[in-house]
Structures are given as structure tokens and as C-alpha cells.
Design a protein around this motif. Structure first.
Motif, PDB file in Angstrom:
ATOM      1  N   ALA A   2       0.830  -1.195   0.000  1.00 17.08           N
ATOM      2  CA  ALA A   2       0.000   0.000   0.000  1.00 17.08           C
ATOM      3  C   ALA A   2       0.871   1.253   0.000  1.00 17.08           C
ATOM      4  O   ALA A   2       1.952   1.269   0.602  1.00 17.08           O
ATOM      5  CB  ALA A   2      -0.920   0.004   1.216  1.00 17.08           C
ATOM      6  N   PRO A   3       0.434   2.332  -0.667  1.00 17.35           N
ATOM      7  CA  PRO A   3       1.181   3.596  -0.599  1.00 17.35           C
ATOM      8  C   PRO A   3       1.290   4.101   0.836  1.00 17.35           C
ATOM      9  O   PRO A   3       0.473   3.757   1.692  1.00 17.35           O
ATOM     10  CB  PRO A   3       0.350   4.548  -1.472  1.00 17.35           C
ATOM     11  N   ALA A   4       2.300   4.913   1.084  1.00 20.78           N
ATOM     12  CA  ALA A   4       2.503   5.456   2.426  1.00 20.78           C
ATOM     13  C   ALA A   4       1.358   6.381   2.811  1.00 20.78           C
ATOM     14  O   ALA A   4       0.874   7.154   1.990  1.00 20.78           O
ATOM     15  CB  ALA A   4       3.826   6.211   2.478  1.00 20.78           C
ATOM     16  N   PRO A   5       0.932   6.359   4.081  1.00 26.10           N
ATOM     17  CA  PRO A   5      -0.120   7.269   4.530  1.00 26.10           C
ATOM     18  C   PRO A   5       0.410   8.688   4.694  1.00 26.10           C
ATOM     19  O   PRO A   5       1.623   8.921   4.732  1.00 26.10           O
ATOM     20  CB  PRO A   5      -0.531   6.676   5.881  1.00 26.10           C
ATOM     21  N   GLN A   6      -0.500   9.639   4.823  1.00 25.63           N
ATOM     22  CA  GLN A   6      -0.117  11.037   4.972  1.00 25.63           C
ATOM     23  C   GLN A   6       0.789  11.249   6.176  1.00 25.63           C
ATOM     24  O   GLN A   6       1.716  12.058   6.144  1.00 25.63           O
ATOM     25  CB  GLN A   6      -1.367  11.908   5.097  1.00 25.63           C
ATOM     26  N   SER A   7       0.539  10.522   7.269  1.00 22.90           N
ATOM     27  CA  SER A   7       1.339  10.695   8.486  1.00 22.90           C
ATOM     28  C   SER A   7       2.817  10.417   8.230  1.00 22.90           C
ATOM     29  O   SER A   7       3.684  11.034   8.849  1.00 22.90           O
ATOM     30  CB  SER A   7       0.827   9.755   9.587  1.00 22.90           C
ATOM     31  N   TRP A   8       3.106   9.505   7.319  1.00 23.41           N
ATOM     32  CA  TRP A   8       4.488   9.114   7.042  1.00 23.41           C
ATOM     33  C   TRP A   8       5.278  10.271   6.415  1.00 23.41           C
ATOM     34  O   TRP A   8       6.491  10.364   6.571  1.00 23.41           O
ATOM     35  CB  TRP A   8       4.482   7.902   6.112  1.00 23.41           C
ATOM     36  N   PHE A   9       4.570  11.179   5.737  1.00 24.99           N
ATOM     37  CA  PHE A   9       5.213  12.332   5.108  1.00 24.99           C
ATOM     38  C   PHE A   9       5.218  13.571   6.001  1.00 24.99           C
ATOM     39  O   PHE A   9       5.951  14.516   5.724  1.00 24.99           O
ATOM     40  CB  PHE A   9       4.514  12.678   3.788  1.00 24.99           C
ATOM     41  N   GLU A  10       4.398  13.562   7.038  1.00 25.52           N
ATOM     42  CA  GLU A  10       4.212  14.793   7.802  1.00 25.52           C
ATOM     43  C   GLU A  10       4.727  14.738   9.231  1.00 25.52           C
ATOM     44  O   GLU A  10       5.112  15.770   9.785  1.00 25.52           O
ATOM     45  CB  GLU A  10       2.717  15.157   7.826  1.00 25.52           C
ATOM     46  N   LEU A  11       4.729  13.573   9.875  1.00 25.93           N
ATOM     47  CA  LEU A  11       5.022  13.480  11.305  1.00 25.93           C
ATOM     48  C   LEU A  11       6.455  13.019  11.547  1.00 25.93           C
ATOM     49  O   LEU A  11       6.951  12.107  10.873  1.00 25.93           O
ATOM     50  CB  LEU A  11       4.044  12.521  11.983  1.00 25.93           C
ATOM     51  N   GLY A  12       7.119  13.659  12.502  1.00 25.78           N
ATOM     52  CA  GLY A  12       8.477  13.285  12.863  1.00 25.78           C
ATOM     53  C   GLY A  12       8.812  13.792  14.249  1.00 25.78           C
ATOM     54  O   GLY A  12       8.050  14.561  14.861  1.00 25.78           O
TER      55      GLY A  12
END
Length: 326
Positions: A295-305
């Protein structure tokens, strides 16, 4: 921008990544997560901190869990060749007008503390306390059976500049993602130890730690961990995967603790020992770069750190966006 040529003879010799210090809000919860569930080994603990190592590691620790403001990172650590390299490192950072300080760190010898140009706290050392070999103490293996810490991945507000700075320290690019419309680098993977990466940089608001990663024996260990997490109260901590990356060819899983610190469980990448190995280029619009299958990465994977203590955040001006799960 073009990927710069590798610096094969840096001013000081970094061997590999070594350790990370994570601030957590609840040590008891974090112990249950990282030790009882993931399977890291406790090497020291008191009321303020827990020191952990993975099964193949001889050094005292690869992770320090310290009670504090959850979601912050204290430092990223790297091992250098010997004591003389520490003095060379101090001189190198001073020539770039970056702060340097000699500090005391438990279970380690002389430690040089500094920051990169974006404020990421770094430390370098030559010798850490050695512990008995436990790689064949199979009764100790639990959870996902983590063998060793593998890499860090950071959000960077300017990946091209990060590649140049860390390249000057001797990190070599193995793979990278190019944004063809702007000619800029969107992400890059860099190594010292001969794997795909010790450190990677991904475009985004930074600096922040995207994840730390642990190497495990097989993909089946990841499946076992998913079953364990799904039946012991941690199903909501599963963020992405399992799947296989195009970049690195690694089988992966991403999980997040209650403070937001992200861990990648990782196996099956490849060696990069040859100094003349050419970096592999990926187009940002190629969906298989981040997920060869899965599955493609969720939005959280690009935004949260996780934020770094003492570092100010800056938003990236590169607005290119890869494929995101709906």
C-alpha cells in the motif's frame, strides 16, 4: 542539483552510525514497547533512563530512552576509527563555525558533541564499553529479534545542502530521488558502513527525525511482530507496511510509539562496499521508488516526525509531492 562526487578521503574517519537518544514521557510504557514487544535488550536502567542494545551488538547501547519531553530527540551518535579521529573531527567542525564541546557520557570514553548547520545534535566517540556476546543466546530473542541498528532517516528542509555537508564528512550516496521539474534532490540515502545507508534525508519541514531502523533476520520476523502487536494492545501503533521498498530493495514495517517516535523494521537490502559504486537515481513520480509493492505510504508518514532538542524548524520550499495513500 547533481549529486556531488563522493569524498573518499574525508578529514576524519566515521565508521558507522551508533546510537540515538529518545526522550519519552513514560519509561514504563516505553520499556514494554521497546523491550518486551520489539525485543531490544536492557543493558542499564535507573529512574531516569533505559539503555538498550540489539542482539548482534557488542557496544553497550544503540538506544537511550530518557524520561523527558516525549517526542524529542537528544542526539544522533556516530563511531569514529580511533581517538585521534575525534581531534580531527573537532577541528573540522570548528573550521565550519559549528559548536564543539567535550562531554561525559556514561559507558563511553571521550565524546565530542556538536551540531550540523541545521541544528541536529550530533556526537562522535571512539570507544564504548564492550559487553559479552549474546548473538547465540537464543533464549534471549524476543519480539522481532532485532539484530542491529541500521540507519537514521531525517526530514530536511534542503536535501541538496544536507547531501553536500554530510558528503564532505565522507558519507556516500547510494540512491536518490530527483524532482525533474525543479532539478533538485527530493531524498537521498548515504552510508559509511557499506549498507544502503547510515543516514538518509527526505524533503520536508526540518530538521526532524523521521525514523530509526533496526535490521532483523527475515521478513517472517516482521510478520511475527505484527501478530504480536495486533494481539497485545499495539495494533494502533502500526503505521505502514509490511511491504518492499524500491529504494534499497528492503522489506519493511513502520511503527510509532506513544510519543510519536517512528521505528522502521528492516531487512533484505544490499551491500555498497565499492568506493566507485554509482548512485541509483529514481524519479519522484515513480510510485515504486517508495513502495515496490504494498500500500502507498499514509499522509502521516510524510508529515510526522520527532523534533531535535535545541533545533528550530524550517519549512522546505520544495513543494513536490510523491504518491500518498488516500
Amino acid at each position: 542539483m547533481p549529486i556531488p562526487a563522493p569524498n573518499l578521503y574525508p578529514d576524519f574517519n566515521i565508521i558507522r552510525l551508533s546510537h540515538v537518544e529518545l526522550f519519552v514521557s513514560d519509561l514504563a510504557w516505553s520499556r514494554a514497547y521497546y523491550v518486551d514487544t520489539l525485543g531490544l535488550q536492557v543493558t542499564f536502567e535507573d529512574a531516569d533512563a533505559i539503555y538498550l542494545r540489539a542482539m548482534e551488538e557488542r557496544g553497550h547501547h544503540c538506544v537511550i530512552l530518557r524520561k523527558g519531553t516525549g517526542g524529542e530527540v537528544g542526539v544522533l551518535g556516530f563511531k569514529v576509527w580511533d581517538e585521534g579521529e575525534l581531534d580531527k573531527a573537532e577541528a573540522w567542525f570548528k573550521t565550519r563555525d559549528l559548536p564543539t564541546q567535550w562531554i561525559e557520557r556514561p559507558f563511553m570514553g571521550r565524546v565530542l558533541r556538536t551540531r550540523d548547520p541545521w541544528g541536529v545534535p550530533l556526537e562522535f566517540y571512539a570507544q564504548m564499553d564492550r559487553l559479552p556476546v549474546i548473538a547465540q543466546e537464543y533464549k534471549l530473542y524476543r519480539g522481532v529479534k532485532p539484530l542491529r541498528i541500521d540507519h537514521f532517516n531525517l526530514f530536511s528542509q534542503n536535501v541538496d545542502e544536507a547531501v553536500k555537508f554530510y558528503g564532505d564528512m565522507g558519507f556516500r550516496v547510494t540512491e536518490y530521488t530527483a524532482d525533474e521539474e525543479t532539478g533538485r534532490t527530493w531524498a537521498a540515502w548515504m552510508h559509511r558502513k557499506g549498507g544502503v545507508h547510515d543516514i538518509a534525508f527526505t524533503n520536508g519541514t526540518g530538521p526532524r527525525l523521521h525514523h530509526m531502523a533496526f535490521w532483523v533476520p527475515t521478513p517472517l520476523n516482521i510478520i511475527d511482530l505484527l501478530d504480536l502487536m495486533a494481539t497485545t494492545g499495539y495494533v494502533s501503533n502500526i503505521e505502514r507496511g509490511p511491504g518492499r521498498h524500491g529504494i534499497s530493495n528492503a522489506f519493511f514495517l513502520y511503527i510509532r510509539d506513544q510519543d510519536g517516535h517512528r521505528t522502521e523494521i528492516y531487512c533484505s537490502d544490499y551491500q555498497t562496499l565499492d568506493p566507485d559504486l554509482e548512485p541509483i537515481k529514481w524519479d519522484l513520480k515513480d510510485p515504486q521508488r517508495q513502495t515496490l509493492w504494498g500500500a502507498p505510504a499514509p499522509q502521516s508518514w510524510f508529515e510526522l516526525g520527532s523534533t531535535f532538542q535545541g533545533a528550530s524548524l524550517t519549512e522546505s520550499d520544495l513543494k513536490a509531492q510523491p504518491i500518498v495513500a488516500p
